[in-house]
Enzyme design. Structure first.
Site, PDB file in Angstrom:
ATOM      1  CG  ASP A 259      -2.095  -5.567  -5.843  1.00  0.00           C
ATOM      2  OD1 ASP A 259      -1.196  -6.049  -5.131  1.00  0.00           O
ATOM      3  OD2 ASP A 259      -1.969  -5.387  -7.073  1.00  0.00           O
TER       4      ASP A 259
ATOM      5  CD  GLU B 206       1.746 -10.115 -12.503  1.00  0.00           C
ATOM      6  OE1 GLU B 206       2.560  -9.937 -13.443  1.00  0.00           O
ATOM      7  OE2 GLU B 206       0.897  -9.263 -12.159  1.00  0.00           O
TER       8      GLU B 206
ATOM      9  CB  THR C 224      -0.966  -0.012   1.203  1.00  0.00           C
ATOM     10  OG1 THR C 224      -1.907   1.056   1.056  1.00  0.00           O
ATOM     11  CG2 THR C 224      -0.230   0.136   2.536  1.00  0.00           C
TER      12      THR C 224
ATOM     13  CG  ASP D 142      -6.021  -1.247  -6.575  1.00  0.00           C
ATOM     14  OD1 ASP D 142      -5.479  -2.339  -6.308  1.00  0.00           O
ATOM     15  OD2 ASP D 142      -5.775  -0.618  -7.628  1.00  0.00           O
TER      16      ASP D 142
ATOM     17  NE  ARG E 171       2.380  -7.665  -5.228  1.00  0.00           N
ATOM     18  CZ  ARG E 171       2.477  -6.728  -6.176  1.00  0.00           C
ATOM     19  NH1 ARG E 171       3.621  -6.518  -6.796  1.00  0.00           N
ATOM     20  NH2 ARG E 171       1.418  -6.018  -6.510  1.00  0.00           N
TER      21      ARG E 171
HETATM   22  C1  UGA Z   1      -1.260  -4.208 -11.876  1.00  0.00           C
HETATM   23  C2  UGA Z   1      -1.204  -5.517 -11.087  1.00  0.00           C
HETATM   24  O1  UGA Z   1      -2.522  -5.906 -10.694  1.00  0.00           O
HETATM   25  C3  UGA Z   1      -0.328  -5.301  -9.855  1.00  0.00           C
HETATM   26  O2  UGA Z   1      -0.337  -6.429  -9.043  1.00  0.00           O
HETATM   27  C4  UGA Z   1       1.070  -4.946 -10.315  1.00  0.00           C
HETATM   28  O3  UGA Z   1       1.900  -4.713  -9.196  1.00  0.00           O
HETATM   29  C5  UGA Z   1       0.986  -3.679 -11.138  1.00  0.00           C
HETATM   30  O4  UGA Z   1       0.055  -3.822 -12.231  1.00  0.00           O
HETATM   31  C6  UGA Z   1       2.330  -3.233 -11.710  1.00  0.00           C
HETATM   32  O5  UGA Z   1       2.323  -2.473 -12.681  1.00  0.00           O
HETATM   33  O6  UGA Z   1       3.380  -3.593 -11.185  1.00  0.00           O
HETATM   34  P1  UGA Z   1      -2.244  -1.788 -10.960  1.00  0.00           P
HETATM   35  O7  UGA Z   1      -3.677  -1.612 -10.581  1.00  0.00           O
HETATM   36  O8  UGA Z   1      -1.739  -1.113 -12.188  1.00  0.00           O
HETATM   37  O9  UGA Z   1      -1.958  -3.340 -10.989  1.00  0.00           O
HETATM   38  O10 UGA Z   1      -1.265  -1.382  -9.759  1.00  0.00           O
HETATM   39  P2  UGA Z   1      -1.592  -0.706  -8.354  1.00  0.00           P
HETATM   40  O11 UGA Z   1      -2.836  -1.285  -7.769  1.00  0.00           O
HETATM   41  O12 UGA Z   1      -1.504   0.764  -8.513  1.00  0.00           O
HETATM   42  O13 UGA Z   1      -0.330  -1.201  -7.493  1.00  0.00           O
HETATM   43  C7  UGA Z   1      -0.183  -2.552  -7.072  1.00  0.00           C
HETATM   44  C8  UGA Z   1       0.019  -2.594  -5.556  1.00  0.00           C
HETATM   45  O14 UGA Z   1       1.231  -1.897  -5.229  1.00  0.00           O
HETATM   46  C9  UGA Z   1      -1.116  -1.918  -4.793  1.00  0.00           C
HETATM   47  O15 UGA Z   1      -1.427  -2.679  -3.637  1.00  0.00           O
HETATM   48  C10 UGA Z   1      -0.541  -0.552  -4.428  1.00  0.00           C
HETATM   49  O16 UGA Z   1      -1.039  -0.023  -3.214  1.00  0.00           O
HETATM   50  C11 UGA Z   1       0.962  -0.838  -4.337  1.00  0.00           C
HETATM   51  N1  UGA Z   1       1.800   0.329  -4.718  1.00  0.00           N
HETATM   52  C12 UGA Z   1       1.560   1.024  -5.857  1.00  0.00           C
HETATM   53  C13 UGA Z   1       2.843   0.723  -3.894  1.00  0.00           C
HETATM   54  O17 UGA Z   1       3.076   0.102  -2.838  1.00  0.00           O
HETATM   55  N2  UGA Z   1       3.607   1.808  -4.260  1.00  0.00           N
HETATM   56  C14 UGA Z   1       3.374   2.528  -5.395  1.00  0.00           C
HETATM   57  O18 UGA Z   1       4.091   3.526  -5.671  1.00  0.00           O
HETATM   58  C15 UGA Z   1       2.318   2.114  -6.216  1.00  0.00           C
HETATM   59 MN    MN Z   2      -4.472  -2.122  -8.683  1.00  0.00          MN
END
Ligand code: UGA
Ligand code: MN
Length: 240
Positions: A103, A189, A9, A105, A80
């Site tokens: 994740d 992945e 997060t 969201d 992770r």
């Molecule tokens: C997609 C995939 O569903 C993610 O599992 C993958 O990590 C991501 O692409 C990726 O590009 O690496 P997406 O919805 O684009 O998901 O990504 P986010 O939901 O914005 O981020 C994935 C997770 O990492 C979330 O739990 C978010 O809270 C976390 N995150 C995101 C961070 O801890 N730091 C950041 O700067 C951005």
């Molecule tokens: Mn996401």
């Protein structure tokens, strides 16, 4: 088995609403340990307050994303990895356990968490709204995964982070297994799973991958007119 749910997060306006929704979901899940890893240098009062108000057993860690991963536009990598390292250090090996990357969201059905408890090595299932499709899913024939209907299906494991779970014994059988910091985006992945598994190992769940139990939903940034996110620091006093 006990479930370890690893959630990266980070601070943005929708962080607390997103975590509130996830906490409300997880409050219904028995025998689960929520590992929340914030992309930050220090714990935040807002996340701590949310976790303490929930009834869920949790561990709250912080781990700043690596520069390499950020440069490759990868999200959640260091968080992770911190989560799986915590499991390696704290899990009692005689206990059966399954871990999953949840994740903050996405949208999770409660049935998903019961399904993933069946994981003997590595399990897989469809994910709604992932990969630019209505659903990304493994193709199953006679109980075996024979391919994928997904973005870039030639990947050995063409699956979103939300679409698989592993038994914790895999972490001990492969002590160096972790997410790479410089993989191409959308390959994290498959590169992770290739360290421990082959396609043949995949255990299709969700009625042989005929049901959607998780959706790759994303939260829109709130519309605040002309107010910029950096100008709403006063929001924090509502959370702690
Ligand atoms: C997609 C995939 O569903 C993610 O599992 C993958 O990590 C991501 O692409 C990726 O590009 O690496 P997406 O919805 O684009 O998901 O990504 P986010 O939901 O914005 O981020 C994935 C997770 O990492 C979330 O739990 C978010 O809270 C976390 N995150 C995101 C961070 O801890 N730091 C950041 O700067 C951005
Ligand atoms: Mn996401």
């Amino acid at each position: 088995p006990i479930l370890y749910l690893i959630t990266p997060t980070y601070y943005r306006l929708s962080q607390i609403p997103d975590l509130t929704r996830l906490a409300n979901t997880l409050a219904h899940v028995k025998k689960a340990h929520w590992i929340v890893v914030e992309d930050a240098y220090h714990e935040s009062q807002r996340v701590l307050a949310l976790l303490n108000q929930s009834s869920i057993t949790y561990t709250y860690l912080t781990k700043r994303e690596s520069k390499k991963a950020r440069a490759s536009n990868l999200k959640g990598v260091s968080q992770r990895n911190a989560g799986i390292e915590w499991i390696r250090q704290h899990h009692i090996p005689t206990v059966d356990g399954v871990f999953y990357f949840a994740d903050d969201d996405n949208t999770y059905s409660l049935e998903l968490f019961e399904e993933m408890r069946k994981t003997r090595k590595v399990s897989i299932w469809p994910v709604g709204f992932a990969g630019g499709r209505a659903v990304e899913t493994p193709k199953v024939e006679n109980g075996k995964v024979v391919g994928f209907s997904a973005w870039s299906p030639e990947r050995e494991f063409a699956v979103d982070m939300a679409g698989f779970a592993l038994n914790v014994k895999v972490l001990f059988d492969h002590p160096n297994m972790k997410f790479s910091y410089n993989t191409e985006n959308s390959f994290q992945e498959t590169e992770f799973l290739q360290q421990c598994c082959t396609r043949d190992d995949l255990e299709p769940l969700a009625d042989e991958c005929t049901k959607i139990l998780v959706w790759h939903t994303r939260t829109e940034n709130p519309d605040m007119g002309f107010v910029k996110p950096q100008d709403v620091k006063h929001l924090m006093k509502f959370y702690a």
